[in-house]
Design a protein around this motif. Structure first.
Motif, PDB file in Angstrom:
ATOM      1  N   THR A 169      -5.142   0.998   0.214  1.00  0.00           N
ATOM      2  CA  THR A 169      -5.547  -0.090  -0.676  1.00  0.00           C
ATOM      3  C   THR A 169      -4.334  -0.929  -1.085  1.00  0.00           C
ATOM      4  OG1 THR A 169      -7.349   1.272  -1.503  1.00  0.00           O
ATOM      5  CG2 THR A 169      -6.735  -0.638  -2.824  1.00  0.00           C
ATOM      6  N   ALA A 213      -8.946  -3.007   0.927  1.00  0.00           N
ATOM      7  CA  ALA A 213      -8.230  -2.089   1.811  1.00  0.00           C
ATOM      8  C   ALA A 213      -8.233  -2.672   3.215  1.00  0.00           C
ATOM      9  CB  ALA A 213      -8.892  -0.708   1.796  1.00  0.00           C
ATOM     10  N   SER A 244     -12.566  -1.688  -1.681  1.00  0.00           N
ATOM     11  CA  SER A 244     -12.039  -0.392  -2.088  1.00  0.00           C
ATOM     12  C   SER A 244     -12.276  -0.199  -3.570  1.00  0.00           C
ATOM     13  CB  SER A 244     -10.540  -0.311  -1.794  1.00  0.00           C
ATOM     14  OG  SER A 244      -9.974   0.854  -2.357  1.00  0.00           O
ATOM     15  N   SER A 245     -12.516   1.038  -3.955  1.00  0.00           N
ATOM     16  CA  SER A 245     -12.690   1.338  -5.377  1.00  0.00           C
ATOM     17  C   SER A 245     -11.348   1.352  -6.111  1.00  0.00           C
ATOM     18  CB  SER A 245     -13.380   2.700  -5.556  1.00  0.00           C
ATOM     19  OG  SER A 245     -12.621   3.726  -4.947  1.00  0.00           O
ATOM     20  N   GLY A 246     -10.254   1.450  -5.366  1.00  0.00           N
ATOM     21  CA  GLY A 246      -8.932   1.449  -5.972  1.00  0.00           C
ATOM     22  C   GLY A 246      -8.434   0.046  -6.232  1.00  0.00           C
ATOM     23  N   GLY A 275       0.764  -1.235   0.000  1.00  0.00           N
ATOM     24  CA  GLY A 275       0.000   0.000   0.000  1.00  0.00           C
ATOM     25  C   GLY A 275       0.795   1.285   0.000  1.00  0.00           C
ATOM     26  N   ASP A 281      -3.175   5.294  -1.711  1.00  0.00           N
ATOM     27  CA  ASP A 281      -4.379   6.113  -1.548  1.00  0.00           C
ATOM     28  C   ASP A 281      -4.686   6.194  -0.061  1.00  0.00           C
ATOM     29  OD1 ASP A 281      -5.900   3.840  -0.739  1.00  0.00           O
ATOM     30  OD2 ASP A 281      -6.534   3.460  -2.782  1.00  0.00           O
ATOM     31  N   GLU A 282      -5.619   7.042   0.308  1.00  0.00           N
ATOM     32  CA  GLU A 282      -5.870   7.286   1.722  1.00  0.00           C
ATOM     33  C   GLU A 282      -6.353   6.044   2.456  1.00  0.00           C
ATOM     34  OE1 GLU A 282      -8.521  10.534   2.201  1.00  0.00           O
ATOM     35  OE2 GLU A 282      -7.102  12.045   1.449  1.00  0.00           O
ATOM     36  N   ALA A 283      -6.938   5.107   1.741  1.00  0.00           N
ATOM     37  CA  ALA A 283      -7.479   3.903   2.375  1.00  0.00           C
ATOM     38  C   ALA A 283      -6.421   2.837   2.621  1.00  0.00           C
ATOM     39  CB  ALA A 283      -8.602   3.316   1.515  1.00  0.00           C
ATOM     40  N   THR A 325      -1.792   2.369   6.978  1.00  0.00           N
ATOM     41  CA  THR A 325      -2.729   3.293   7.613  1.00  0.00           C
ATOM     42  C   THR A 325      -2.699   3.166   9.140  1.00  0.00           C
ATOM     43  OG1 THR A 325      -4.391   1.595   7.174  1.00  0.00           O
ATOM     44  CG2 THR A 325      -4.324   3.491   5.681  1.00  0.00           C
TER      45      THR A 325
END
Length: 350
Positions: free
Chosen positions: A153, A230, A223-225, A139, A149-151, A243
């Motif tokens: 992923t 995620a 996750s959309s990524g 990640g 990404d912020e999640a 994270t």
């Protein structure tokens, strides 16, 4: 217990957090050296390294929660690896060990670094063997651990191979599948064609791993990524999600004990091209729809660790890096003489 080598004893230690299984050498006193195992393993992997230490040292190897014979309390991954590091600190306190040498392997390397971060005054030296990156596993990109990404992923519980998890749950001891615990150990824990003489013991150790959302691999969220998963907030792999786990402020601690970083030159697990990093698998074509190296390059795990330790040294600490040739993820098993020499040298500094 048939899995214990001659001279090794096991006992349980009650702390104010949980009851921990601890291996020791019967009757040994001296300066304490605490060994912390990695993911999908237990203290049993440390036995020969413990026996190889001189009599001046008192080796102790702990089972982390959910592994071996320690209480299988749930793991709160939102604390990173602090459930584990606080548990180890609890053992040190319960036994009245005072300042200790810490030795951490793989995920255990992250655990001892977190313990160092939080309790620097209780640490004599730190030995990291093939440690997880200070920015976790998966990640991130770049030497500063920038999130994809912020999640987060691509990291966490969803990154585990479901067939490996299933075979762990089923207690598979065979070599029938490339994803059986035995074959994973022989293919990735060590560099083939090396075969540990204690392979059967190590398989039992791996099978002691508790399975589920609160343990291994942990939960996940969609996750959309890319690649669509995620980190969740529970269980083993999420403790190392970027994270939840970041040690980029290690250089701020006082005091700064000496650190030795030992790694196998041919490690496939913790690597700048790890075969367990989903971004690297995408780059290799093993996962579909990889977005490409511009946004999703393989995580530079070795370079990230070196960058964090360089900052530690620049702010007054010391570290060195020992690379053991022709070894994979487990130099203490594959090259025990070289590992023992490197370990003795750093212990002498504390």
């Amino acid at each position: 217990m048939a899995q214990l080598l001659t001279g090794i004893t096991a006992r349980t230690v009650a702390t104010d957090r949980l009851t921990v299984n601890v291996l020791e050498i019967g009757g040994r006193s001296g300066t304490p050296v605490v060994f912390v195992h990695g993911n999908v393993s237990s203290s049993l992997f440390w036995q020969q390294a413990m026996l190889d230490l001189p009599p001046a040292y008192r080796p102790l190897a702990v089972d982390l929660r959910g592994f071996g014979d320690t209480d299988p309390l749930p793991v709160d991954a939102t604390r990173g690896v602090r459930d584990y590091s606080d548990d180890v600190a609890g053992v040190v306190e319960a036994l009245g060990l005072g300042p200790v040498h810490l030795v951490g392997w793989s995920m255990g390397g992250g655990v001892v670094l977190q313990l160092l971060r939080d309790f620097a005054g209780s640490v004599r030296t730190v030995t990291l063997m093939n440690p997880v990156s200070p920015y976790g596993f998966g990640g991130t990109r770049g030497v500063d651990g920038e999130l994809l990404d912020e999640a987060g992923t691509g990291a966490g519980g969803g990154a585990a191979n479901p067939d490996f998890v299933r075979l762990l749950r089923e207690g598979d001891r065979s070599a029938d599948s490339p994803l059986s615990p035995r074959q994973v150990m022989l293919s990735f824990y060590v560099k083939p064609p090396f075969k540990p003489s204690l392979a059967d013991v190590f398989v039992e150790s791996m099978l002691s791993t508790r399975i589920g959302d609160d343990h291994y691999p942990g939960d996940m969220v969609p996750s959309s990524g890319w690649p669509g998963v995620a980190p969740g907030g529970r269980g083993v792999l999420n403790t190392m999600a970027p994270t939840h786990f970041r040690l980029d402020d290690l250089h701020t601690i006082t005091p700064k004990p000496p650190i030795r970083w030992i790694r196998g030159a041919d490690d496939q697990i913790v690597s700048d091209t790890s075969v367990f990093d989903l971004a690297n698998l995408g780059a290799l074509g093993a996962l579909p729809d990889w977005p490409g190296a511009r946004t999703h390059p393989p995580q530079p795990m070795i370079a990230q660790t070196r960058a964090v330790l360089d900052r530690y040294a620049a702010e007054g600490g010391t570290y060195d890096e020992v690379v053991i040739d022709d070894a994979g993820h487990s130099p203490h098993l594959e090259k025990p003489a070289e590992f023992n020499t490197a370990l003795r040298e750093i212990l002498a500094k504390g």
